[in-house]
Design a protein around this motif. Sequence first.
Motif, PDB file in Angstrom:
ATOM      1  N   UNK A   1       0.956  -1.081  -0.147  1.00  0.00           N
ATOM      2  CA  UNK A   1      -0.078   0.064   0.156  1.00  0.00           C
ATOM      3  C   UNK A   1       0.995   1.360   0.071  1.00  0.00           C
ATOM      4  N   UNK A   2       0.308   2.404  -0.416  1.00  0.00           N
ATOM      5  CA  UNK A   2       1.223   3.714  -0.464  1.00  0.00           C
ATOM      6  C   UNK A   2       0.340   4.633   0.595  1.00  0.00           C
ATOM      7  N   UNK A   3       1.259   5.370   1.403  1.00  0.00           N
ATOM      8  CA  UNK A   3       0.744   6.342   2.251  1.00  0.00           C
ATOM      9  C   UNK A   3      -0.241   7.559   1.532  1.00  0.00           C
ATOM     10  N   UNK A   4      -1.130   7.954   2.101  1.00  0.00           N
ATOM     11  CA  UNK A   4      -1.827   8.905   1.757  1.00  0.00           C
ATOM     12  C   UNK A   4      -1.342  10.290   1.917  1.00  0.00           C
ATOM     13  N   UNK A   5      -1.553  11.484   1.242  1.00  0.00           N
ATOM     14  CA  UNK A   5      -0.935  12.584   1.570  1.00  0.00           C
ATOM     15  C   UNK A   5      -1.006  13.184   2.849  1.00  0.00           C
ATOM     16  N   UNK A   6      -2.330  12.730   3.782  1.00  0.00           N
ATOM     17  CA  UNK A   6      -2.431  12.968   5.133  1.00  0.00           C
ATOM     18  C   UNK A   6      -1.048  12.316   5.756  1.00  0.00           C
TER      19      UNK A   6
ATOM     20  N   UNK B   1       3.507   4.641  14.015  1.00  0.00           N
ATOM     21  CA  UNK B   1       2.175   4.765  14.481  1.00  0.00           C
ATOM     22  C   UNK B   1       1.365   5.332  13.305  1.00  0.00           C
ATOM     23  N   UNK B   2       1.876   6.023  12.541  1.00  0.00           N
ATOM     24  CA  UNK B   2       1.040   6.881  11.257  1.00  0.00           C
ATOM     25  C   UNK B   2       0.930   5.321  10.334  1.00  0.00           C
ATOM     26  N   UNK B   3       2.185   4.641  10.191  1.00  0.00           N
ATOM     27  CA  UNK B   3       1.844   3.504   9.133  1.00  0.00           C
ATOM     28  C   UNK B   3       0.704   2.571   9.741  1.00  0.00           C
ATOM     29  N   UNK B   4       0.957   2.323  10.985  1.00  0.00           N
ATOM     30  CA  UNK B   4      -0.075   1.432  11.538  1.00  0.00           C
ATOM     31  C   UNK B   4      -1.484   1.823  11.383  1.00  0.00           C
ATOM     32  N   UNK B   5      -1.656   2.998  11.330  1.00  0.00           N
ATOM     33  CA  UNK B   5      -3.202   3.501  11.501  1.00  0.00           C
ATOM     34  C   UNK B   5      -3.750   4.037  10.216  1.00  0.00           C
ATOM     35  N   UNK B   6      -2.768   3.817   9.011  1.00  0.00           N
ATOM     36  CA  UNK B   6      -3.204   4.217   7.708  1.00  0.00           C
ATOM     37  C   UNK B   6      -4.393   3.766   7.141  1.00  0.00           C
ATOM     38  N   UNK B   7      -5.010   4.622   6.763  1.00  0.00           N
ATOM     39  CA  UNK B   7      -6.580   3.963   6.028  1.00  0.00           C
ATOM     40  C   UNK B   7      -6.205   3.415   4.816  1.00  0.00           C
ATOM     41  N   UNK B   8      -5.248   3.727   4.245  1.00  0.00           N
ATOM     42  CA  UNK B   8      -4.904   3.077   2.823  1.00  0.00           C
ATOM     43  C   UNK B   8      -4.611   1.507   2.999  1.00  0.00           C
ATOM     44  N   UNK B   9      -4.468   1.190   3.983  1.00  0.00           N
ATOM     45  CA  UNK B   9      -4.432  -0.291   4.081  1.00  0.00           C
ATOM     46  C   UNK B   9      -5.733  -0.910   3.679  1.00  0.00           C
ATOM     47  N   UNK B  10      -6.715  -0.255   3.992  1.00  0.00           N
ATOM     48  CA  UNK B  10      -8.045  -1.031   3.881  1.00  0.00           C
ATOM     49  C   UNK B  10      -8.523  -1.714   2.734  1.00  0.00           C
ATOM     50  N   UNK B  11      -8.382  -0.735   1.483  1.00  0.00           N
ATOM     51  CA  UNK B  11      -8.769  -1.240   0.066  1.00  0.00           C
ATOM     52  C   UNK B  11      -7.973  -2.360  -0.298  1.00  0.00           C
ATOM     53  N   UNK B  12      -6.564  -2.301  -0.164  1.00  0.00           N
ATOM     54  CA  UNK B  12      -5.885  -3.479  -0.630  1.00  0.00           C
ATOM     55  C   UNK B  12      -6.404  -4.901   0.240  1.00  0.00           C
ATOM     56  N   UNK B  13      -6.633  -4.744   1.467  1.00  0.00           N
ATOM     57  CA  UNK B  13      -7.010  -5.761   2.324  1.00  0.00           C
ATOM     58  C   UNK B  13      -8.479  -6.297   2.007  1.00  0.00           C
ATOM     59  N   UNK B  14      -9.316  -5.392   1.586  1.00  0.00           N
ATOM     60  CA  UNK B  14     -10.762  -5.727   1.070  1.00  0.00           C
ATOM     61  C   UNK B  14     -10.465  -6.530  -0.439  1.00  0.00           C
TER      62      UNK B  14
END
Length: 271
Positions: free
Chosen positions: A218-223, A256-269
Motif C-alpha cells: 500500500x502507499x501512504x496518503x497525502x495526509x 504509528x502513522x503507518x499502523x493506522x493508515x486508512x490506505x491499508x483497507x482497500x488492498x485488504x478488501x
Amino acid sequence: RREPLVVADPDKPPKHEQQSDRWIHQKQAAAAFLKDRRGILEMATGTGKTRTALSILNELGERGLVDTTVVSAYGTDLLDQWYKELVKHSGIPVYRAYEQHREAQAFLNSPRGAVLLTARTNLAEVLPRLDPAVFTKALLICDEVHGMGSPALVAALTGKLQRFAYRLGLSATPERTYDADGNRFIEDEIGPVIFRFGLEEAIQRGILCEFDYAPLPYALSDDDKAAVRQAIKRYHAKARAGETAPIEALYRDIARVRKLSQEKIAPFQAY
C-alpha cells in the motif's frame, strides 16, 4: 470382514511417546529458568507459556525456594485466564488486584503461601508495601513482558523488580521495536531471553498449523505523509529546545502513522 493387519514401525516411537516429545520444549524452558533464576521464555503463542510458568511456580514451591508469587499481566481477559489456570493448577490461594477486584491488601497482610494476580500498572503501588523479607523467597511472573518496557513503567519500576529472587518473563515477541531504553529496562530488571521456541519449530512439531504469509503493498496518503513530516518537525524542535528526544521516539511516531493508515483497507478488501 477381516481388518487389515497393521504392523508397527520399529523406527517410530509409540503414540504416547510422540505426544510427550511434542511438548518437551516446556520442560526444557522450565529447566532453563530453574538454572538461571531470572530471564525470559520466548515462546510462540499457543505453545504453552502459561502452563510452563505454572510448572515453574509449582516446582519452586515444592523445593521450598519460593513461598510468595506475584503474577502481572495486561488486560482483563488475560488476567481472568490466568486466574482460572492458577486456581486449577497451583492449589495456592490467589488474590486479585485488577478491575473490580480489590484484594491487594489482603495479600499484603499475608503474602507467604499466596499468589497476587495484578495488572502490571498496579506493581508500582503494591511492591513498596510488600514486606522486604518476602523478596528472598519470591517469584515474579511478567506475562507479555514486552509491555513492561513502556516509559511510564520504566520510570515507576526501575530498581523495584530486581528484589525478587526469581524473575520470569513470558512473551512471543519480547523485543520492543525502536525502544532501546525499554529493552534495557526489561533485561536489567527481569533478565535476558534464556529460551526460545518459535513459530517454525512449533509448526514442524505439529503444535501449530502451517500458514501462508501474503504481504499486501500500500502507499501512504497525502495526509499520512503530512503526519510523518509533522512527527519529524516535532522531533527536531524538541532537540533544538534541548529536550531529551531519543531517535526511537521518532521511529515510534512514524510507525504509528503507518499502523493506522486508512490506505491499508482497500488492498485488504481486494485480497
